[in-house]
Structures are given as C-alpha cells and as structure tokens.
Motif scaffolding. Structure first.
Motif, PDB file in Angstrom:
ATOM      1  N   ARG A   1       0.840  -1.201   0.000  1.00  0.00           N
ATOM      2  CA  ARG A   1       0.000   0.000   0.000  1.00  0.00           C
ATOM      3  C   ARG A   1       0.882   1.260   0.000  1.00  0.00           C
ATOM      4  N   GLU A   2       1.964   1.225   0.788  1.00  0.00           N
ATOM      5  CA  GLU A   2       2.891   2.367   0.822  1.00  0.00           C
ATOM      6  C   GLU A   2       3.537   2.584  -0.536  1.00  0.00           C
ATOM      7  N   LEU A   3       3.898   1.449  -1.146  1.00  0.00           N
ATOM      8  CA  LEU A   3       4.514   1.494  -2.468  1.00  0.00           C
ATOM      9  C   LEU A   3       3.555   2.127  -3.474  1.00  0.00           C
ATOM     10  N   HIS A   4       2.302   1.783  -3.319  1.00  0.00           N
ATOM     11  CA  HIS A   4       1.297   2.338  -4.215  1.00  0.00           C
ATOM     12  C   HIS A   4       1.189   3.855  -4.036  1.00  0.00           C
ATOM     13  N   GLU A   5       1.215   4.303  -2.778  1.00  0.00           N
ATOM     14  CA  GLU A   5       1.152   5.748  -2.516  1.00  0.00           C
ATOM     15  C   GLU A   5       2.336   6.444  -3.179  1.00  0.00           C
ATOM     16  N   LYS A   6       3.498   5.782  -3.092  1.00  0.00           N
ATOM     17  CA  LYS A   6       4.715   6.370  -3.628  1.00  0.00           C
ATOM     18  C   LYS A   6       4.686   6.435  -5.155  1.00  0.00           C
ATOM     19  N   LEU A   7       4.268   5.324  -5.781  1.00  0.00           N
ATOM     20  CA  LEU A   7       4.318   5.249  -7.241  1.00  0.00           C
ATOM     21  C   LEU A   7       3.077   5.861  -7.883  1.00  0.00           C
ATOM     22  N   GLY A   8       1.965   5.782  -7.176  1.00  0.00           N
ATOM     23  CA  GLY A   8       0.729   6.365  -7.677  1.00  0.00           C
ATOM     24  C   GLY A   8       0.207   5.732  -8.952  1.00  0.00           C
ATOM     25  N   ALA A   9       0.644   4.505  -9.245  1.00  0.00           N
ATOM     26  CA  ALA A   9       0.201   3.886 -10.497  1.00  0.00           C
ATOM     27  C   ALA A   9      -1.140   3.185 -10.298  1.00  0.00           C
ATOM     28  N   THR A  10      -1.895   3.100 -11.358  1.00  0.00           N
ATOM     29  CA  THR A  10      -3.164   2.389 -11.332  1.00  0.00           C
ATOM     30  C   THR A  10      -2.883   0.917 -11.040  1.00  0.00           C
ATOM     31  N   SER A  11      -3.588   0.373 -10.054  1.00  0.00           N
ATOM     32  CA  SER A  11      -3.341  -1.014  -9.677  1.00  0.00           C
ATOM     33  C   SER A  11      -4.641  -1.791  -9.610  1.00  0.00           C
ATOM     34  N   ILE A  12      -4.602  -3.013 -10.155  1.00  0.00           N
ATOM     35  CA  ILE A  12      -5.752  -3.903 -10.052  1.00  0.00           C
ATOM     36  C   ILE A  12      -5.271  -5.153  -9.327  1.00  0.00           C
ATOM     37  N   PHE A  13      -5.910  -5.446  -8.227  1.00  0.00           N
ATOM     38  CA  PHE A  13      -5.436  -6.477  -7.307  1.00  0.00           C
ATOM     39  C   PHE A  13      -6.537  -7.519  -7.134  1.00  0.00           C
ATOM     40  N   VAL A  14      -6.177  -8.781  -7.368  1.00  0.00           N
ATOM     41  CA  VAL A  14      -7.164  -9.850  -7.214  1.00  0.00           C
ATOM     42  C   VAL A  14      -6.902 -10.608  -5.925  1.00  0.00           C
ATOM     43  N   THR A  15      -7.935 -10.882  -5.183  1.00  0.00           N
ATOM     44  CA  THR A  15      -7.787 -11.689  -3.971  1.00  0.00           C
ATOM     45  C   THR A  15      -9.109 -12.351  -3.633  1.00  0.00           C
ATOM     46  N   HIS A  16      -9.024 -13.426  -2.832  1.00  0.00           N
ATOM     47  CA  HIS A  16     -10.274 -13.991  -2.325  1.00  0.00           C
ATOM     48  C   HIS A  16     -10.402 -13.641  -0.845  1.00  0.00           C
ATOM     49  N   ASP A  17      -9.381 -12.915  -0.348  1.00  0.00           N
ATOM     50  CA  ASP A  17      -9.307 -12.624   1.072  1.00  0.00           C
ATOM     51  C   ASP A  17      -9.937 -11.257   1.345  1.00  0.00           C
ATOM     52  N   GLN A  18     -11.058 -11.258   2.084  1.00  0.00           N
ATOM     53  CA  GLN A  18     -11.779 -10.003   2.298  1.00  0.00           C
ATOM     54  C   GLN A  18     -10.966  -9.016   3.140  1.00  0.00           C
ATOM     55  N   ILE A  19     -10.082  -9.535   4.006  1.00  0.00           N
ATOM     56  CA  ILE A  19      -9.276  -8.614   4.820  1.00  0.00           C
ATOM     57  C   ILE A  19      -8.343  -7.831   3.904  1.00  0.00           C
ATOM     58  N   GLU A  20      -7.695  -8.546   2.956  1.00  0.00           N
ATOM     59  CA  GLU A  20      -6.836  -7.868   1.986  1.00  0.00           C
ATOM     60  C   GLU A  20      -7.633  -6.811   1.226  1.00  0.00           C
ATOM     61  N   ALA A  21      -8.809  -7.206   0.792  1.00  0.00           N
ATOM     62  CA  ALA A  21      -9.636  -6.279   0.027  1.00  0.00           C
ATOM     63  C   ALA A  21      -9.966  -5.047   0.862  1.00  0.00           C
ATOM     64  N   MET A  22     -10.406  -5.268   2.093  1.00  0.00           N
ATOM     65  CA  MET A  22     -10.830  -4.163   2.945  1.00  0.00           C
ATOM     66  C   MET A  22      -9.660  -3.234   3.280  1.00  0.00           C
ATOM     67  N   THR A  23      -8.492  -3.822   3.578  1.00  0.00           N
ATOM     68  CA  THR A  23      -7.391  -2.988   4.048  1.00  0.00           C
ATOM     69  C   THR A  23      -6.669  -2.259   2.930  1.00  0.00           C
ATOM     70  N   MET A  24      -6.678  -2.791   1.725  1.00  0.00           N
ATOM     71  CA  MET A  24      -5.831  -2.213   0.690  1.00  0.00           C
ATOM     72  C   MET A  24      -6.560  -1.361  -0.335  1.00  0.00           C
ATOM     73  N   ALA A  25      -7.850  -1.618  -0.514  1.00  0.00           N
ATOM     74  CA  ALA A  25      -8.515  -1.041  -1.679  1.00  0.00           C
ATOM     75  C   ALA A  25      -8.901   0.418  -1.501  1.00  0.00           C
ATOM     76  N   ASP A  26      -8.784   1.192  -2.576  1.00  0.00           N
ATOM     77  CA  ASP A  26      -9.514   2.452  -2.672  1.00  0.00           C
ATOM     78  C   ASP A  26     -10.969   2.098  -2.959  1.00  0.00           C
ATOM     79  N   ARG A  27     -11.113   1.169  -3.908  1.00  0.00           N
ATOM     80  CA  ARG A  27     -12.446   0.683  -4.231  1.00  0.00           C
ATOM     81  C   ARG A  27     -12.398  -0.826  -4.369  1.00  0.00           C
ATOM     82  N   ILE A  28     -13.460  -1.451  -3.893  1.00  0.00           N
ATOM     83  CA  ILE A  28     -13.587  -2.900  -4.004  1.00  0.00           C
ATOM     84  C   ILE A  28     -14.594  -3.216  -5.103  1.00  0.00           C
TER      85      ILE A  28
END
Lengths: 275, 366
Positions: free
Chosen positions: B177-204
């Motif tokens: 997440r920090e890396l994302h803030e630093k790079l600011g690049a568009t990211s699409i992240f796939v997971t089945h883990d709702q905790i990952e989704a909740m903690t990392m996403a701008d949008r789910i």
C-alpha cells in the motif's frame, strides 16, 4: 523358512535370473572378441588372447567397419538433432499455444499408436517409397526414416518435460514482452535442457541400435554398424570373432551416453510423477 | 498513471459462461481490488485485462486507447503472479531487468532503474542470487521488483500475498500500500481474502459468477451492502441473516420480535417500506446485549464463547435462528463470566441492521 524369507529368495532369484539372461550373452560376446576362431567354435573357455578379430574388423580389406561406424554416427547425430528440435518445439506448441484439444489428442494418440506398431510393418512401404523416387540407399532416406520413427518417443518425453513448467512462467514472459518464439528460446529452452539431454541420449541409442530400418534402406555405402555385424553371418561362414569385436565396439558409444545421460533419463521417465 | 475501462467484456469456456458481460471503469492512480469466492471469475477477468486470456466480446482500453487486440507485452501492464513466476535460470537482477532488455532499453537506464527498485524493495545484496536461493518473502519482493522496474501504466496483482505466512502477509500488505502511494500507479489487485480487500482497496469490486455485485469503497461495501451476497461475503464473523415478517405498531417497526430503530427520529429509515416478508441482516457488532429482557429484544441461549484477544464473540440459539454476537468492550465484565447455557437478551442497535427483499436486494438499513 518363514514367508518373508521365501519371498526374498524368490525376488533374489528373479533378479539373478534376469541378470544372467543379460550378462551371460554379453560375457560370451566379450570373451569371443578376444579369442581365435578355432577356440570359439570348439567352445574353449580358457584360450589364448588375441587382438586379431579387431585387426580384421578395422583394417582388413574385407571389412568396411570404420565406414560403418561413421555411417552410424552420422545417421544417429543428424536424425537425433532433427528429432529433438522438432519434439521440443512441438511439445511447446502442444503445451502452451492455443491448440484445439482434439488436435492435441489426435497428434499424441497417433504418435503413441505409431510407436506401438512393429517397425517391420512399415519398412516394406518405406523401401518402395524411397526406391520409386530414387533415394534408396542414401543417407537422406535413413536419416529421415530414423527421425520419423523416433519422434513419437521423444515427443512424449518432451511433452512431459515442457508441460511440467509452470504456466505462469510463460505468462510472465509474455507480459514482459516476449513473443512465443522468444518465450521458447529464452525461457523454455534453458529450463528443459535436462529433458533434452535425456531425450537426446535415448533417441541416439535407438537410432544407433536400429536394425530393421537400416537393413532395408541402406546400401553398401551407407550401411550402419548393426547391419554390418549381421553380414558377418554368411551362409557358409559365421565370423563369430569379428561379430563379437564389432558388437563390443558398437556398445561403447551407447554405454558412454547412458553413463552421461542416465540421471537425466531416469528423471525424464519420472517427469510429472511427483511434483 | 492511467485509467482503465472495460466495456461489455464477455468470456466463456465452451458452454460455461465465466463472465456474462461486464463494464467497469478504473480511475487513474486508483487501487482497485477484485474480490470474490473461488470461481467468481476474478482471476479470469484480470488475465483478460492483461491479454493472457482471449476475450469473446467487448473492449479493454487504457487511457481511451483500445488495447483489446494487443499482445500482453504491448499493453504496458506489469503483473505479479501468485506463484511469483520468477525465471529460475536467471539471477534476481536478470529477472528484474528482463522486460527492459526485451525492449532493447539502453544499459545505463536499465542499471539506474534496477538500482532504484532494488533499494525501494530492500533487495540489496541479493542481485546475483537465483530465485531458488531466496526465501518466500524475498521472492515475492523480486516479483514486485520485476513489475516496478518497468514503470508500467497499470499494475496487475494476482493474489500475490497468498503464499506468504500470516505475519509476513500483514506486513507486505502495508508495504504494498505504501509502495502504491509512492508510485501512484493504477493497480488492479485480485484476492479472495476479504481482509486484503478491505485494508488495501480504494475501491472494491465484488464479483460473483462473473457479475459485479457491488463496486464501492471498503466502508460503503461494509456499511451499505447492496444485496445479501455482499453482506455475507464481507465481514468476519459473518453477518447474521434472518428471514421473517416486518410489521408496524404505533409507529414502531418490528421484525418478528425485534424492534428496528434508526438514529435520530424513530424508524426514519423505514419510512415508506411496506410490511411483509423480508430478510434482516445484523452484523455481530450490531447488537445491544443485556442480562434481562428489554423491549424488542430476543433471548439467546449461549452455545459457545470465542475469545480472540481484542474481541469476544458469543454464538447461540434464539427464536430467530442461530446468532453470532460481538460482546462490546463496555460489556467485558459479562464476557469474562459468560458461560455456555446462559441466556442473554439481544436487540438490534439503531441503524445496526440491513433489510433485504425476497430477491436479496437491499431495501434499507443503517
């Protein structure tokens, strides 16, 4: 005697019986190579030692054995190279490119079927085919036929090796900008080198020891070692000594390849058995 | 930084429709998480965006540019795989620079980018190791590095954390997440883990059977689930779902024996809702607990108590079915003495509930 000892004894005797079946003739041939003809015919176990059979074989004017060795090597090397390149590329195509499933099964099924049919079923028609276009007795004819004949086995080996590579590795390379050709040369080729060595060793040995195809398709100039050895058995005179010496010499390259490649061969035959 | 837009994407394997038809807009610089149960089509969707999976119909465009027919390597997207997919015969440095070398970039630039990424991911000193000589966490970072050096328009992540142990996963989540803030690049992240989704996403983006169930910020998805599937999928322990009748009495709304209230004016959120059969969803923390019956509460016979350190949950049977109830911090005294077989009385907190109609769609709630 209890059960397990009986079982052990049985297993041991099977192993020793099997060894005897292989080692007996080998030792017989080995010893014959260094005996005078008269000792071979009389069946003498202990007899004077001689290099004469090798001299006859390699240097007499009646024998073309050095040329035969060269023919075998040339045919073996070229046909093996063709087989391995074709098999590896085909394996990559079948495993990773968008080939329709029925095409994949048709090719692999045909390869298996072709490999199961006795070679002798085909040699007659191959002889006719090559004769009719005037290519009988040429290196081209034997090399191409050996390549065709050994391709199925190499294909099966390479499919298991190439197929064992993780799919994501190929996808990662695609994402990194590789074309399929680049994926093949930069990723797949270096990673299946072990498999290629195994397939190379087996294919070369099969070509080297082939008799049926070489007998039918070679002429005097292109004759291979196994055929040459067979010609020592003539109607009125079986030259046991030279046959034995020739056999001994012809085993050498195969033996060497097996020693080098056996690790890879075992791994190849087991590929995909466990992760 | 680039926006990605998907229009009418379709995918079937034979007669199996994996993605019926999907539209989605991802904003520039956004961290979007595709989440869903296994078989929901989330990985397939990511691979379609990457170009690794053929597309039956529809378009993928990056910054308005249609890339649907382009090779994966020509889309300027980088992907981090679940298995990392590092090239085993190349060193860390070779792995990371492979894509740049394939593009024929000059050596100085490659060197600079490598040094920068190596530093960013603290991989110093490992450049000449082969992947086989690295730990799981290091491999994961190399896989990230391989994507970062490319400075792509879009990052794609296919469950990149699922092979890490729990502790490392939690840390990597934050680093990523920090890396994302630093790079600011568009990211699409796939997971089945709702905790990952909740903690990392701008949008789910919540997917099921290839259909988008809801798109929204983690808070929106948790607090205003659009249907029963979303409500059940997100949240742990799972939300309590009860079927029953909604009825009104003198301006008070009842769901079977439970009173439903809203903050502010009573039952405001139920204005205009007709009485009848509904599904009520209450999260474990949406209950008020008492030892004595309250107005509009139901009794619950405690079957099990689960103490997780920070929280205590009680599981039990009530006239409205099995319930999971979180015991609030100011009720810890109860939690300590709570034992199996005891009866608690629970009632819904104001706006702590969600009402869904018979087809599972959200009607109203807190």
């Amino acid at each position: 005697m209890n059960r397990s000892r009986v079982g052990g004894l049985l297993a041991n005797s099977v192993v020793w019986g099997y060894a005897l079946m292989i080692l007996g003739p080998t030792l017989w041939v080995l010893s014959n190579a260094f005996k005078f003809k008269i000792d071979i015919i009389t069946g003498a176990t202990l007899s004077p030692f001689t290099w004469m059979n090798f001299q006859e074989l390699l240097f007499s004017r009646q024998s073309d054995f050095l040329a035969n060795l060269f023919n075998s090597a040339l045919i073996g090397v070229v046909s093996t190279a063709i087989v391995i390149i074709a098999a590896t590329m085909a394996a990559f195509t079948l495993a990773y490119l968008e080939v329709k499933p029925w095409v994949r099964w048709a090719i692999l099924g045909w390869a298996l079927l072709f490999h199961m049919l006795p070679t002798l079923t085909f040699v007659g028609s191959w002889y006719l085919m090559y004769s009719s276009i005037g290519l009988h007795g040429t290196y081209f004819a034997v090399i191409m036929t050996h390549a065709v004949h050994n391709l199925p086995m190499a294909l099966f080996l390479m499919v298991s090796f190439v197929g064992a590579l993780p799919r994501e590795l190929i996808q990662a390379a695609r994402m990194d900008g590789c074309t399929y050709a680049q994926v093949f040369w930069r990723i797949v080729f270096p990673l299946v080198r072990g498999g290629m060595i195994a397939a190379t060793a087996l294919t070369f040995i099969f070509s080297w020891s082939d008799f049926a195809i070489s007998l039918t398709l070679t002429s005097r100039d292109t004759m291979t070692v196994p055929v040459a050895i067979a010609t020592f058995a003539q109607e009125y005179d079986i030259r046991y000594g030279e046959m034995a010496a020739g056999t001994l010499l012809s085993i050498m390259p195969a033996l060497l390849l097996i020693l080098v490649g056996q690790n890879f061969i075992v791994r190849g035959l087991l590929a995909g058995a466990v992760k | 930084m680039s926006n990605v837009s998907l229009r009418g994407l379709k995918k079937s394997y034979g007669s199996v429709e994996v993605i019926p038809s999907l539209d989605l807009d991802i904003r520039s610089g956004e961290f979007v998480v595709l989440v869903g149960p296994s078989g929901s089509g989330k990985s397939t969707l990511l691979r379609m965006i990457a170009g690794l999976e053929s597309i039956d119909a529809g378009t993928v465009s990056v910054e308005g540019e249609d890339v649907t027919q382009r090779d994966p390597g020509d889309r300027d997207m980088a992907m981090v795989f679940q298995s990392y997919a590092l090239y085993p015969h190349m060193t860390v440095a070779e792995n990371m620079t492979f894509a740049l070398r394939m593009r024929g970039m000059d050596k100085t630039t490659i060197g600079e980018r490598l040094t920068e990424s190596v530093r960013m991911l603290s991989l110093e000193g490992l450049e000449h190791r082969k992947p086989g000589q690295l730990s799981g966490g290091q491999r994961q970072r190399v896989a990230m590095g391989r994507a970062i050096v490319r400075q792509p328009r879009v990052f794609l992540f296919d469950e990149p954390l699922s092979n890490l142990d729990a502790k490392l996963r939690a840390r990597t989540r934050i680093e990523l997440r920090e890396l994302h803030e630093k790079l600011g690049a568009t990211s699409i992240f796939v997971t089945h883990d709702q905790i990952e989704a909740m903690t990392m996403a701008d949008r789910i983006v919540l997917l099921e059977k290839g259909r988008i169930q809801q798109v929204g910020s983690p808070r929106e998805i948790y607090e205003r689930p659009r249907n029963t599937f979303v409500a059940s999928f997100i949240g742990s322990p799972e939300i309590n779902m009860m079927e029953g009748k909604l009825w009104f009495d003198n301006g008070t709304a009842w769901f079977e024996q439970l009173v439903l209230r809203s903050r502010g004016s009573e039952s405001a959120s139920l204005a205009g809702v007709a009485a009848g059969g509904y599904t009520l969803g209450i999260r474990p923390e949406g209950f008020d607990i008492a030892r004595e019956p309250l107005e509009g509460s139901v009794p619950m016979v405690v079957g099990a108590v689960e103490y997780t350190g920070s929280d205590t949950y009680a599981f039990g049977k009530s006239p409205m079915g099995d319930l999971t109830v979180k015991i609030a911090a100011d009720f810890q005294a109860v939690a300590e003495t709570l034992h199996t077989g005891e009866t608690l009385h629970v009632k819904a907190l104001a706006d702590g509930w969600h009402l869904f109609d018979s087809s599972g769609e959200r009607v109203t709630g807190g």
